[in-house]
Design a protein around this motif. Structure first.
Motif, PDB file in Angstrom:
ATOM      1  N   SER A  26       0.729  -1.276   0.107  1.00  0.00           N
ATOM      2  CA  SER A  26       0.176  -0.122   0.067  1.00  0.00           C
ATOM      3  C   SER A  26       0.918   1.353  -0.097  1.00  0.00           C
ATOM      4  CB  SER A  26      -0.731   0.024   1.169  1.00  0.00           C
ATOM      5  OG  SER A  26      -0.022  -0.015   2.421  1.00  0.00           O
ATOM      6  N   ASP A  27       0.335   2.296  -0.225  1.00  0.00           N
ATOM      7  CA  ASP A  27       0.957   3.624  -0.272  1.00  0.00           C
ATOM      8  C   ASP A  27       0.975   4.167   1.125  1.00  0.00           C
ATOM      9  OD1 ASP A  27       0.356   6.997  -1.429  1.00  0.00           O
ATOM     10  OD2 ASP A  27       2.013   5.937  -1.755  1.00  0.00           O
ATOM     11  N   TRP A  28       2.009   5.024   1.139  1.00  0.00           N
ATOM     12  CA  TRP A  28       2.181   5.633   2.718  1.00  0.00           C
ATOM     13  C   TRP A  28       0.933   6.382   3.246  1.00  0.00           C
ATOM     14  CZ3 TRP A  28       1.675  10.840   3.950  1.00  0.00           C
ATOM     15  CH2 TRP A  28       1.641  11.490   2.741  1.00  0.00           C
ATOM     16  N   SER A  29       0.346   7.020   2.216  1.00  0.00           N
ATOM     17  CA  SER A  29      -0.921   7.618   2.628  1.00  0.00           C
ATOM     18  C   SER A  29      -2.108   6.843   3.143  1.00  0.00           C
ATOM     19  CB  SER A  29      -1.647   8.691   1.215  1.00  0.00           C
ATOM     20  OG  SER A  29      -1.927   7.791   0.198  1.00  0.00           O
ATOM     21  N   GLU A  30      -2.002   5.629   2.612  1.00  0.00           N
ATOM     22  CA  GLU A  30      -3.069   4.778   3.087  1.00  0.00           C
ATOM     23  C   GLU A  30      -2.953   4.409   4.393  1.00  0.00           C
ATOM     24  OE1 GLU A  30      -3.497   1.259   0.298  1.00  0.00           O
ATOM     25  OE2 GLU A  30      -3.764   2.447  -1.425  1.00  0.00           O
ATOM     26  N   GLY A  31      -1.713   4.189   4.662  1.00  0.00           N
ATOM     27  CA  GLY A  31      -1.152   3.824   6.269  1.00  0.00           C
ATOM     28  C   GLY A  31      -1.320   5.023   7.087  1.00  0.00           C
ATOM     29  N   TRP A  32      -1.107   6.216   6.856  1.00  0.00           N
ATOM     30  CA  TRP A  32      -1.473   7.514   7.413  1.00  0.00           C
ATOM     31  C   TRP A  32      -2.827   7.542   7.711  1.00  0.00           C
ATOM     32  CZ3 TRP A  32       1.033  10.249  10.618  1.00  0.00           C
ATOM     33  CH2 TRP A  32       0.559  11.430  11.226  1.00  0.00           C
ATOM     34  N   GLU A  33      -3.707   7.189   6.750  1.00  0.00           N
ATOM     35  CA  GLU A  33      -5.256   7.178   6.819  1.00  0.00           C
ATOM     36  C   GLU A  33      -5.466   6.335   8.006  1.00  0.00           C
ATOM     37  OE1 GLU A  33      -9.363   6.877   4.426  1.00  0.00           O
ATOM     38  OE2 GLU A  33      -7.335   6.722   3.317  1.00  0.00           O
ATOM     39  N   LYS A  34      -4.990   4.956   7.909  1.00  0.00           N
ATOM     40  CA  LYS A  34      -5.067   3.987   9.005  1.00  0.00           C
ATOM     41  C   LYS A  34      -4.929   4.410  10.257  1.00  0.00           C
ATOM     42  CE  LYS A  34      -4.402   0.140   6.132  1.00  0.00           C
ATOM     43  NZ  LYS A  34      -3.724  -1.127   5.746  1.00  0.00           N
ATOM     44  N   LYS A  37      -7.441   7.234  11.370  1.00  0.00           N
ATOM     45  CA  LYS A  37      -8.868   6.463  11.758  1.00  0.00           C
ATOM     46  C   LYS A  37      -8.667   5.736  13.295  1.00  0.00           C
ATOM     47  CE  LYS A  37     -10.816   6.177   7.356  1.00  0.00           C
ATOM     48  NZ  LYS A  37     -11.441   5.189   6.458  1.00  0.00           N
ATOM     49  N   THR A  58       2.673  -0.432   8.513  1.00  0.00           N
ATOM     50  CA  THR A  58       2.496   0.830   9.073  1.00  0.00           C
ATOM     51  C   THR A  58       2.753   0.482  10.649  1.00  0.00           C
ATOM     52  OG1 THR A  58       0.568   0.998   7.697  1.00  0.00           O
ATOM     53  CG2 THR A  58       0.254   2.206   9.615  1.00  0.00           C
TER      54      THR A  58
END
Length: 147
Positions: A26-34, A37, A58
Motif C-alpha cells: 500500500s501507499d504511505w498515504s493509506e497507512g497514514w489514513e489508518k 482513523k 504501518t
C-alpha cells in the motif's frame, strides 16, 4: 519488456520477479489514513488495539514514531512527513530483502549441490591453508646472524 530493443539485464529481471511475487504494497498515504482513523476510534489509551489494526509496515512506522507521540503531536504536518519517509524506507528495504533473498536462497542451493557433487567424486571441498613462512620475522634477523 516485449518492446525493448535489448535483452533485459539480470537486475531488470530481478525487478520484474520482485514485482510479480511481492504482495501488493500500500501507499504511505493509506497507512497514514489508518493511523488517523485508529487515533479517532481507539484514542490514545488503547494503543495495543490500535497497533493490531495496522498492517505490518504501518505498525513498524508507528512503533518508530510512537503512537502516543503521534496522538499528542502539535505539528501533525511534520509527523505525516516523517511517517511518509519512514514508510517508504521500510517498503524499499522489504523489496530489496525480497529481491536479494530469492537470489541468496538460489545461491545457497547451488553451493550445496556443488558440495554434494564434490563429495560424491571424493574430492575435498576446501583444504586448510598451510602455514606460511612469516616474512616479517625473516626480515628482522640481524645481519650478523646471516653470515
Amino acid at each position: 519488456m516485449l518492446t525493448n530493443k535489448f535483452k533485459p539485464t539480470v537486475a531488470e529481471l530481478r525487478e520484474i520477479y520482485t514485482d510479480l511475487v511481492s504482495p501488493v504494497l500500500s501507499d504511505w498515504s493509506e497507512g497514514w489514513e489508518k493511523v488517523s482513523k485508529a487515533i479517532g476510534h481507539y484514542g490514545m489509551y488503547q494503543e495495543a488495539a490500535a497497533m493490531e489494526s495496522f498492517d505490518e509496515v504501518t505498525r513498524e512506522v508507528v512503533k518508530r514514531l510512537g503512537f502516543q507521540n503521534i496522538c499528542l503531536s502539535e505539528n501533525i504536518v511534520a509527523d505525516r512527513a516523517r511517517f511518509a519517509e519512514i514508510y517508504q524506507d521500510i517498503q524499499r528495504r522489504k523489496r530489496i530483502e525480497l529481491n536479494v533473498g530469492s537470489a541468496l536462497s538460489n545461491l545457497r542451493e547451488m553451493v550445496q549441490n556443488r558440495l554434494a557433487e564434490l563429495a560424491q567424486k571424493g574430492q575435498k571441498t576446501i583444504e586448510p591453508e598451510k602455514e606460511k613462512t612469516n616474512l616479517a620475522s625473516i626480515a628482522c634477523v640481524p645481519s650478523q646472524a646471516i653470515k
